[in-house]
Design an enzyme around this catalytic site. Structure first.
Site, PDB file in Angstrom:
ATOM      1  N   HIS A 134       4.084  -0.080  53.508  1.00 58.44           N
ATOM      2  CA  HIS A 134       5.382  -0.699  53.649  1.00 58.44           C
ATOM      3  C   HIS A 134       6.055  -0.799  55.330  1.00 58.44           C
ATOM      4  CE1 HIS A 134       9.907  -1.727  53.316  1.00 58.44           C
ATOM      5  NE2 HIS A 134       9.432  -2.280  52.264  1.00 58.44           N
ATOM      6  N   SER A 335      -1.169  -2.644  37.539  1.00 57.00           N
ATOM      7  CA  SER A 335      -0.288  -3.415  38.336  1.00 57.00           C
ATOM      8  C   SER A 335       0.162  -4.524  37.665  1.00 57.00           C
ATOM      9  CB  SER A 335      -1.056  -3.785  39.844  1.00 57.00           C
ATOM     10  OG  SER A 335       0.018  -4.377  40.352  1.00 57.00           O
TER      11      SER A 335
HETATM   12  C1  LIG Z   1      10.302  -1.729  48.407  1.00 57.09           C
HETATM   13  C2  LIG Z   1       9.426  -0.585  48.895  1.00 57.09           C
HETATM   14  C3  LIG Z   1       9.928   0.184  49.968  1.00 57.09           C
HETATM   15  C4  LIG Z   1      11.242   0.200  50.630  1.00 57.09           C
HETATM   16  O1  LIG Z   1      12.059   0.503  49.668  1.00 57.09           O
HETATM   17  P1  LIG Z   1      13.554   0.108  49.797  1.00 57.09           P
HETATM   18  O2  LIG Z   1      14.316   0.564  48.353  1.00 57.09           O
HETATM   19  O3  LIG Z   1      13.505  -1.396  49.985  1.00 57.09           O
HETATM   20  O4  LIG Z   1      14.139   0.767  50.952  1.00 57.09           O
HETATM   21  C5  LIG Z   1       9.002   1.002  50.580  1.00 57.09           C
HETATM   22  N1  LIG Z   1       7.538   1.027  50.166  1.00 57.09           N
HETATM   23  C6  LIG Z   1       7.209   0.419  49.123  1.00 57.09           C
HETATM   24  C7  LIG Z   1       5.673   0.331  48.836  1.00 57.09           C
HETATM   25  C8  LIG Z   1       7.954  -0.933  48.863  1.00 57.09           C
HETATM   26  O5  LIG Z   1       7.576  -1.600  47.879  1.00 57.09           O
END
Ligand SMILES: *Cc1c(COP(=O)(O)O)cnc(C)c1O
Length: 388
Positions: A134, A335
Protein backbone atom coordinates in the site's frame (compact mmCIF):
# COMPACT_ATOMS: atom_id res chain seq x y z
CA UNK A 1 -33.11 16.19 13.41
CA UNK A 2 -34.77 15.13 16.64
CA UNK A 3 -33.83 16.78 19.91
CA UNK A 4 -35.85 14.34 22.02
CA UNK A 5 -32.86 12.94 23.85
CA UNK A 6 -30.92 16.18 24.26
CA UNK A 7 -30.94 17.75 27.72
CA UNK A 8 -32.64 21.19 28.10
CA UNK A 9 -29.32 22.98 28.19
CA UNK A 10 -28.37 21.52 24.82
CA UNK A 11 -31.68 22.51 23.22
CA UNK A 12 -31.25 26.06 24.43
CA UNK A 13 -27.81 26.36 22.91
CA UNK A 14 -28.47 24.36 19.75
CA UNK A 15 -27.48 26.30 16.66
CA UNK A 16 -29.56 25.63 13.56
CA UNK A 17 -29.08 26.13 9.84
CA UNK A 18 -30.96 28.50 7.59
CA UNK A 19 -32.89 27.13 4.63
CA UNK A 20 -30.15 27.64 2.09
CA UNK A 21 -27.60 25.68 4.08
CA UNK A 22 -30.12 22.97 4.92
CA UNK A 23 -30.69 22.39 1.24
CA UNK A 24 -26.93 22.01 0.75
CA UNK A 25 -27.13 19.03 3.10
CA UNK A 26 -30.13 17.63 1.23
CA UNK A 27 -28.17 17.85 -2.03
CA UNK A 28 -25.19 16.08 -0.47
CA UNK A 29 -27.47 13.32 0.75
CA UNK A 30 -28.86 12.87 -2.77
CA UNK A 31 -25.41 12.75 -4.30
CA UNK A 32 -24.04 10.16 -1.89
CA UNK A 33 -27.18 8.02 -2.26
CA UNK A 34 -26.59 7.91 -6.02
CA UNK A 35 -22.80 7.37 -5.86
CA UNK A 36 -23.00 4.39 -3.54
CA UNK A 37 -24.75 2.37 -6.26
CA UNK A 38 -21.83 2.66 -8.69
CA UNK A 39 -19.08 2.40 -6.05
CA UNK A 40 -17.72 -1.10 -6.66
CA UNK A 41 -13.95 -0.55 -6.78
CA UNK A 42 -13.09 -0.01 -3.13
CA UNK A 43 -13.04 -2.62 -0.38
CA UNK A 44 -15.70 -1.01 1.77
CA UNK A 45 -18.72 -2.98 2.87
CA UNK A 46 -21.60 -0.52 2.49
CA UNK A 47 -24.20 -2.66 4.21
CA UNK A 48 -24.42 -1.75 7.88
CA UNK A 49 -26.91 -0.31 10.32
CA UNK A 50 -25.64 1.47 13.41
CA UNK A 51 -28.87 3.31 14.27
CA UNK A 52 -28.94 1.81 17.82
CA UNK A 53 -25.70 3.70 18.45
CA UNK A 54 -26.88 7.13 17.26
CA UNK A 55 -27.86 8.20 20.79
CA UNK A 56 -24.21 8.08 21.87
CA UNK A 57 -23.48 11.00 19.55
CA UNK A 58 -24.73 13.32 22.29
CA UNK A 59 -21.76 12.67 24.58
CA UNK A 60 -18.36 14.34 24.38
CA UNK A 61 -16.63 10.98 24.58
CA UNK A 62 -12.92 10.45 23.99
CA UNK A 63 -10.84 7.28 24.31
CA UNK A 64 -7.49 8.92 24.89
CA UNK A 65 -4.83 6.76 26.49
CA UNK A 66 -4.21 3.05 26.70
CA UNK A 67 -7.55 1.18 26.67
CA UNK A 68 -6.08 -1.40 29.06
CA UNK A 69 -4.57 0.96 31.67
CA UNK A 70 -7.49 3.25 32.50
CA UNK A 71 -7.45 7.06 32.42
CA UNK A 72 -8.59 10.03 34.50
CA UNK A 73 -10.97 11.03 31.73
CA UNK A 74 -13.86 8.65 32.36
CA UNK A 75 -16.09 9.72 29.43
CA UNK A 76 -14.79 6.86 27.35
CA UNK A 77 -15.71 3.46 25.91
CA UNK A 78 -12.48 1.68 26.89
CA UNK A 79 -14.32 -1.37 28.21
CA UNK A 80 -15.94 -1.92 24.81
CA UNK A 81 -12.64 -1.22 23.07
CA UNK A 82 -10.95 -3.94 25.15
CA UNK A 83 -13.66 -6.42 24.15
CA UNK A 84 -13.08 -5.56 20.48
CA UNK A 85 -9.35 -6.24 20.88
CA UNK A 86 -10.07 -9.55 22.61
CA UNK A 87 -12.39 -10.59 19.77
CA UNK A 88 -9.65 -9.81 17.26
CA UNK A 89 -7.15 -11.74 19.39
CA UNK A 90 -9.28 -14.82 18.90
CA UNK A 91 -9.52 -14.20 15.14
CA UNK A 92 -5.76 -13.64 14.77
CA UNK A 93 -4.52 -16.69 16.68
CA UNK A 94 -3.16 -15.22 19.92
CA UNK A 95 -4.17 -15.69 23.55
CA UNK A 96 -5.85 -12.63 25.08
CA UNK A 97 -3.23 -12.33 27.84
CA UNK A 98 -0.38 -12.32 25.28
CA UNK A 99 -1.73 -9.54 23.10
CA UNK A 100 -2.27 -5.84 23.29
CA UNK A 101 -3.95 -3.47 20.89
CA UNK A 102 -6.23 -0.52 20.36
CA UNK A 103 -8.79 0.83 17.90
CA UNK A 104 -7.06 3.05 15.33
CA UNK A 105 -8.15 5.56 12.71
CA UNK A 106 -7.61 2.93 10.03
CA UNK A 107 -5.15 0.52 8.46
CA UNK A 108 -2.43 3.13 7.98
CA UNK A 109 -2.18 3.88 11.71
CA UNK A 110 -1.96 0.15 12.49
CA UNK A 111 0.87 -0.21 9.99
CA UNK A 112 2.62 2.78 11.49
CA UNK A 113 2.29 1.29 14.95
CA UNK A 114 3.74 -2.05 13.88
CA UNK A 115 6.67 -0.41 12.11
CA UNK A 116 7.24 1.90 15.09
CA UNK A 117 7.44 -1.05 17.51
CA UNK A 118 9.78 -2.86 15.13
CA UNK A 119 12.05 0.18 14.87
CA UNK A 120 12.11 0.60 18.69
CA UNK A 121 13.06 -3.07 19.08
CA UNK A 122 15.64 -3.03 16.27
CA UNK A 123 16.76 0.59 15.76
CA UNK A 124 19.18 -0.37 12.97
CA UNK A 125 16.79 -2.85 11.31
CA UNK A 126 15.94 -2.78 7.62
CA UNK A 127 12.31 -2.97 6.47
CA UNK A 128 11.61 -5.24 3.48
CA UNK A 129 8.33 -4.66 1.66
CA UNK A 130 7.07 -5.75 -1.75
CA UNK A 131 6.39 -3.40 -4.64
CA UNK A 132 2.66 -4.19 -4.29
CA UNK A 133 2.56 -2.73 -0.79
CA UNK A 134 0.00 0.00 0.00
CA UNK A 135 1.21 3.50 -0.90
CA UNK A 136 1.03 4.68 2.72
CA UNK A 137 3.92 2.47 3.80
CA UNK A 138 6.69 4.38 2.03
CA UNK A 139 5.34 7.53 3.70
CA UNK A 140 5.51 5.86 7.13
CA UNK A 141 9.07 4.70 6.45
CA UNK A 142 10.11 8.21 5.43
CA UNK A 143 8.45 9.63 8.54
CA UNK A 144 10.24 7.16 10.81
CA UNK A 145 13.52 7.41 8.99
CA UNK A 146 13.82 3.64 8.76
CA UNK A 147 16.14 1.99 6.26
CA UNK A 148 14.14 -0.01 3.76
CA UNK A 149 14.41 -2.14 0.63
CA UNK A 150 11.65 -2.77 -1.89
CA UNK A 151 11.22 -6.40 -2.95
CA UNK A 152 9.95 -7.55 -6.33
CA UNK A 153 6.55 -9.21 -6.53
CA UNK A 154 5.00 -11.64 -8.99
CA UNK A 155 2.28 -10.51 -11.39
CA UNK A 156 -0.26 -11.97 -8.94
CA UNK A 157 0.90 -9.39 -6.38
CA UNK A 158 2.60 -11.90 -4.06
CA UNK A 159 6.10 -11.17 -2.79
CA UNK A 160 9.01 -12.79 -4.65
CA UNK A 161 10.56 -14.78 -1.77
CA UNK A 162 13.74 -15.40 -3.74
CA UNK A 163 14.33 -11.68 -4.08
CA UNK A 164 13.56 -11.31 -0.36
CA UNK A 165 16.12 -13.98 0.50
CA UNK A 166 18.77 -12.46 -1.73
CA UNK A 167 18.26 -9.02 -0.15
CA UNK A 168 18.36 -10.35 3.41
CA UNK A 169 21.46 -12.43 2.62
CA UNK A 170 23.37 -9.29 1.59
CA UNK A 171 22.40 -7.50 4.83
CA UNK A 172 22.68 -10.36 7.32
CA UNK A 173 24.35 -8.13 9.92
CA UNK A 174 21.17 -6.10 10.59
CA UNK A 175 17.80 -7.41 11.83
CA UNK A 176 15.23 -7.81 9.06
CA UNK A 177 11.79 -6.27 9.57
CA UNK A 178 9.52 -7.95 7.04
CA UNK A 179 6.36 -6.10 6.06
CA UNK A 180 3.95 -8.78 4.82
CA UNK A 181 0.81 -8.02 2.83
CA UNK A 182 -2.15 -10.17 3.70
CA UNK A 183 -4.35 -9.06 0.87
CA UNK A 184 -2.61 -6.54 -1.38
CA UNK A 185 -4.75 -3.55 -2.27
CA UNK A 186 -4.93 -4.20 -6.02
CA UNK A 187 -5.05 -7.99 -6.31
CA UNK A 188 -5.69 -9.37 -2.81
CA UNK A 189 -2.44 -11.39 -2.84
CA UNK A 190 -1.12 -12.90 0.41
CA UNK A 191 2.58 -12.88 1.36
CA UNK A 192 2.81 -16.26 3.12
CA UNK A 193 4.31 -16.17 6.60
CA UNK A 194 5.59 -19.75 6.33
CA UNK A 195 7.62 -18.84 3.23
CA UNK A 196 8.97 -15.69 4.90
CA UNK A 197 10.01 -17.63 8.01
CA UNK A 198 11.75 -20.26 5.87
CA UNK A 199 13.84 -17.47 4.37
CA UNK A 200 14.70 -16.12 7.84
CA UNK A 201 15.64 -19.59 9.07
CA UNK A 202 17.77 -20.41 6.04
CA UNK A 203 19.67 -17.16 6.49
CA UNK A 204 20.11 -17.87 10.25
CA UNK A 205 19.10 -14.39 11.36
CA UNK A 206 18.76 -14.40 15.17
CA UNK A 207 16.55 -11.29 15.39
CA UNK A 208 13.70 -10.50 13.05
CA UNK A 209 10.28 -8.88 13.10
CA UNK A 210 7.24 -9.60 10.94
CA UNK A 211 4.46 -7.03 10.58
CA UNK A 212 1.27 -8.07 8.78
CA UNK A 213 -0.85 -5.59 6.85
CA UNK A 214 -4.23 -7.34 6.78
CA UNK A 215 -6.28 -4.18 6.16
CA UNK A 216 -8.97 -5.91 4.13
CA UNK A 217 -8.30 -9.67 4.27
CA UNK A 218 -7.88 -9.71 8.06
CA UNK A 219 -11.66 -9.99 8.26
CA UNK A 220 -11.89 -12.49 5.37
CA UNK A 221 -9.29 -15.17 6.10
CA UNK A 222 -10.66 -16.07 9.59
CA UNK A 223 -13.87 -17.12 7.82
CA UNK A 224 -12.63 -19.27 4.91
CA UNK A 225 -11.54 -22.93 4.85
CA UNK A 226 -7.78 -23.58 4.72
CA UNK A 227 -6.45 -20.01 4.83
CA UNK A 228 -2.73 -19.54 4.14
CA UNK A 229 -0.59 -18.96 7.29
CA UNK A 230 -1.04 -15.25 8.02
CA UNK A 231 -1.50 -14.38 11.71
CA UNK A 232 0.15 -14.53 15.16
CA UNK A 233 -0.12 -18.33 15.09
CA UNK A 234 2.16 -18.29 12.02
CA UNK A 235 4.72 -15.94 13.58
CA UNK A 236 3.43 -12.38 13.15
CA UNK A 237 4.66 -9.79 15.67
CA UNK A 238 1.98 -7.22 14.86
CA UNK A 239 -1.09 -7.03 12.63
CA UNK A 240 -3.11 -4.11 11.27
CA UNK A 241 -6.74 -4.59 10.20
CA UNK A 242 -9.14 -1.93 8.91
CA UNK A 243 -12.62 -1.68 10.40
CA UNK A 244 -14.33 0.31 7.66
CA UNK A 245 -13.42 -2.20 4.93
CA UNK A 246 -14.83 -5.73 5.35
CA UNK A 247 -16.80 -4.96 8.53
CA UNK A 248 -18.10 -1.63 7.22
CA UNK A 249 -18.45 1.69 9.04
CA UNK A 250 -19.27 5.30 8.16
CA UNK A 251 -16.26 6.41 10.23
CA UNK A 252 -12.80 5.17 9.22
CA UNK A 253 -11.34 2.85 11.86
CA UNK A 254 -9.26 -0.25 12.40
CA UNK A 255 -7.33 -2.23 14.98
CA UNK A 256 -3.65 -2.43 15.79
CA UNK A 257 -2.81 -5.82 17.30
CA UNK A 258 0.64 -6.53 18.76
CA UNK A 259 2.45 -9.00 20.97
CA UNK A 260 2.16 -7.50 24.45
CA UNK A 261 5.86 -7.90 25.27
CA UNK A 262 6.77 -5.62 22.33
CA UNK A 263 4.40 -2.87 23.47
CA UNK A 264 5.77 -2.94 27.02
CA UNK A 265 9.11 -1.84 25.62
CA UNK A 266 7.72 1.54 24.56
CA UNK A 267 5.01 2.42 27.09
CA UNK A 268 5.44 5.65 29.00
CA UNK A 269 3.26 7.01 31.77
CA UNK A 270 1.83 10.55 31.43
CA UNK A 271 0.65 12.14 34.65
CA UNK A 272 -1.61 14.83 33.13
CA UNK A 273 -4.06 12.29 31.67
CA UNK A 274 -3.34 9.54 34.19
CA UNK A 275 -2.84 7.11 31.35
CA UNK A 276 -0.13 5.12 29.68
CA UNK A 277 0.92 6.83 26.47
CA UNK A 278 1.02 3.73 24.30
CA UNK A 279 -1.07 4.90 21.33
CA UNK A 280 -0.05 7.09 18.37
CA UNK A 281 -3.04 9.45 18.53
CA UNK A 282 -3.68 11.24 21.83
CA UNK A 283 -7.41 11.92 21.74
CA UNK A 284 -9.07 8.97 20.09
CA UNK A 285 -12.48 8.16 18.69
CA UNK A 286 -14.79 6.56 21.27
CA UNK A 287 -17.61 5.87 18.81
CA UNK A 288 -15.70 3.63 16.39
CA UNK A 289 -14.89 1.05 19.10
CA UNK A 290 -18.63 0.92 19.80
CA UNK A 291 -19.36 0.38 16.10
CA UNK A 292 -16.83 -2.43 15.83
CA UNK A 293 -18.14 -3.99 19.03
CA UNK A 294 -21.69 -3.74 17.71
CA UNK A 295 -20.83 -5.27 14.31
CA UNK A 296 -18.82 -8.12 15.87
CA UNK A 297 -21.60 -8.95 18.32
CA UNK A 298 -24.50 -8.47 15.88
CA UNK A 299 -23.02 -10.62 13.06
CA UNK A 300 -21.12 -13.12 15.18
CA UNK A 301 -18.65 -15.50 13.52
CA UNK A 302 -21.45 -17.24 11.62
CA UNK A 303 -22.68 -13.92 10.25
CA UNK A 304 -19.23 -12.97 8.99
CA UNK A 305 -18.71 -16.42 7.52
CA UNK A 306 -21.89 -15.91 5.51
CA UNK A 307 -20.90 -12.36 4.50
CA UNK A 308 -17.55 -13.63 3.22
CA UNK A 309 -19.16 -16.60 1.44
CA UNK A 310 -21.67 -14.28 -0.24
CA UNK A 311 -18.89 -11.97 -1.44
CA UNK A 312 -16.88 -14.91 -2.76
CA UNK A 313 -19.91 -16.22 -4.66
CA UNK A 314 -20.41 -12.82 -6.28
CA UNK A 315 -16.71 -12.54 -7.13
CA UNK A 316 -16.77 -15.97 -8.83
CA UNK A 317 -19.90 -14.91 -10.73
CA UNK A 318 -18.31 -11.71 -12.07
CA UNK A 319 -15.02 -13.43 -12.89
CA UNK A 320 -16.86 -16.08 -14.95
CA UNK A 321 -19.15 -13.62 -16.69
CA UNK A 322 -16.23 -11.41 -17.75
CA UNK A 323 -14.23 -14.40 -18.97
CA UNK A 324 -17.20 -15.57 -21.04
CA UNK A 325 -17.19 -12.14 -22.67
CA UNK A 326 -13.54 -12.62 -23.58
CA UNK A 327 -12.19 -10.30 -20.87
CA UNK A 328 -9.36 -11.93 -18.97
CA UNK A 329 -10.53 -11.63 -15.36
CA UNK A 330 -8.85 -13.47 -12.50
CA UNK A 331 -8.64 -13.71 -8.69
CA UNK A 332 -6.14 -14.81 -6.10
CA UNK A 333 -7.18 -17.71 -3.81
CA UNK A 334 -9.75 -16.66 -1.14
CA UNK A 335 -9.88 -13.18 -2.63
CA UNK A 336 -13.09 -11.27 -3.35
CA UNK A 337 -11.18 -8.85 -5.61
CA UNK A 338 -11.78 -9.49 -9.34
CA UNK A 339 -8.89 -8.21 -11.47
CA UNK A 340 -9.20 -7.39 -15.19
CA UNK A 341 -7.47 -5.23 -17.83
CA UNK A 342 -8.00 -1.49 -17.43
CA UNK A 343 -11.32 -0.66 -19.13
CA UNK A 344 -11.90 2.23 -21.59
CA UNK A 345 -12.15 5.71 -20.02
CA UNK A 346 -15.91 5.93 -20.64
CA UNK A 347 -16.41 3.13 -18.11
CA UNK A 348 -14.53 5.11 -15.47
CA UNK A 349 -16.86 8.09 -15.87
CA UNK A 350 -19.82 6.02 -14.76
CA UNK A 351 -18.29 3.44 -12.41
CA UNK A 352 -16.19 4.07 -9.32
CA UNK A 353 -13.60 1.36 -9.88
CA UNK A 354 -9.93 1.33 -8.93
CA UNK A 355 -7.21 1.28 -11.62
CA UNK A 356 -3.46 0.86 -11.32
CA UNK A 357 -1.37 0.93 -14.48
CA UNK A 358 -2.88 -1.52 -16.95
CA UNK A 359 -5.10 -3.37 -14.48
CA UNK A 360 -8.36 -2.56 -12.72
CA UNK A 361 -10.47 -4.34 -10.16
CA UNK A 362 -13.88 -4.54 -8.66
CA UNK A 363 -14.85 -5.83 -5.25
CA UNK A 364 -18.19 -7.54 -4.90
CA UNK A 365 -18.96 -6.74 -1.29
CA UNK A 366 -22.34 -7.40 0.33
CA UNK A 367 -23.66 -3.88 -0.38
CA UNK A 368 -23.23 -4.43 -4.14
CA UNK A 369 -26.32 -6.07 -5.66
CA UNK A 370 -26.47 -8.68 -8.41
CA UNK A 371 -28.33 -6.14 -10.56
CA UNK A 372 -25.44 -3.71 -10.20
CA UNK A 373 -22.95 -6.41 -11.15
CA UNK A 374 -25.04 -7.43 -14.18
CA UNK A 375 -25.21 -3.81 -15.29
CA UNK A 376 -21.43 -3.52 -14.94
CA UNK A 377 -20.83 -6.71 -16.94
CA UNK A 378 -23.20 -5.47 -19.63
CA UNK A 379 -21.43 -2.09 -19.82
CA UNK A 380 -18.04 -3.82 -20.04
CA UNK A 381 -19.29 -5.96 -22.92
CA UNK A 382 -20.42 -2.89 -24.83
CA UNK A 383 -17.29 -0.85 -24.03
CA UNK A 384 -15.00 -3.65 -25.19
CA UNK A 385 -17.14 -4.26 -28.27
CA UNK A 386 -16.97 -0.57 -29.15
CA UNK A 387 -13.21 -0.44 -28.62
CA UNK A 388 -12.33 -3.31 -31.02
C1 LIG B 1 -6.71 0.16 2.63
C2 LIG B 1 -5.38 -0.38 2.89
C3 LIG B 1 -4.49 0.25 3.77
C4 LIG B 1 -4.77 1.57 4.41
O1 LIG B 1 -5.84 1.49 5.26
P1 LIG B 1 -6.61 2.82 5.69
O2 LIG B 1 -7.66 2.23 6.57
O3 LIG B 1 -7.13 3.46 4.44
O4 LIG B 1 -5.64 3.68 6.42
C5 LIG B 1 -3.28 -0.36 4.02
N1 LIG B 1 -2.95 -1.51 3.43
C6 LIG B 1 -3.78 -2.14 2.57
C7 LIG B 1 -3.34 -3.43 1.96
C8 LIG B 1 -5.01 -1.59 2.27
O5 LIG B 1 -5.82 -2.22 1.40
Amino acid sequence: MTTKTACPDQIEHAATLDEQNSSRLDALYERLSAERKVSIGYPCNQRFDYTPLFRFMEFAVNNLGDPFSGSNFRMNTHDFEREVIMSFARLTGIRGEDCWGYVTNGGTEGNMYGLYLARELYPDGIVYFSEDTHYSVSKILRLQHTRNIMIRSHHTGEMDYQDLEESIRIHRDVPPIVFANVGTTMTGAVDRLDRIREVLERQCVPNAYIHVDAAFSGMILPFVDDPPPWHFGAGADSISISGHKMIGSPLPCGVSMVRKTHMERISRSVEYVGALDTTISGSRNAITPLMLWYALRAHGDDGFRELVAESLRKAVYVERALNETGIEAWRNPHSVIVVFPRPPEAMLDKWIIACSGDIAHLIALPGVSRDTLDEFICDMRQAIGAAV
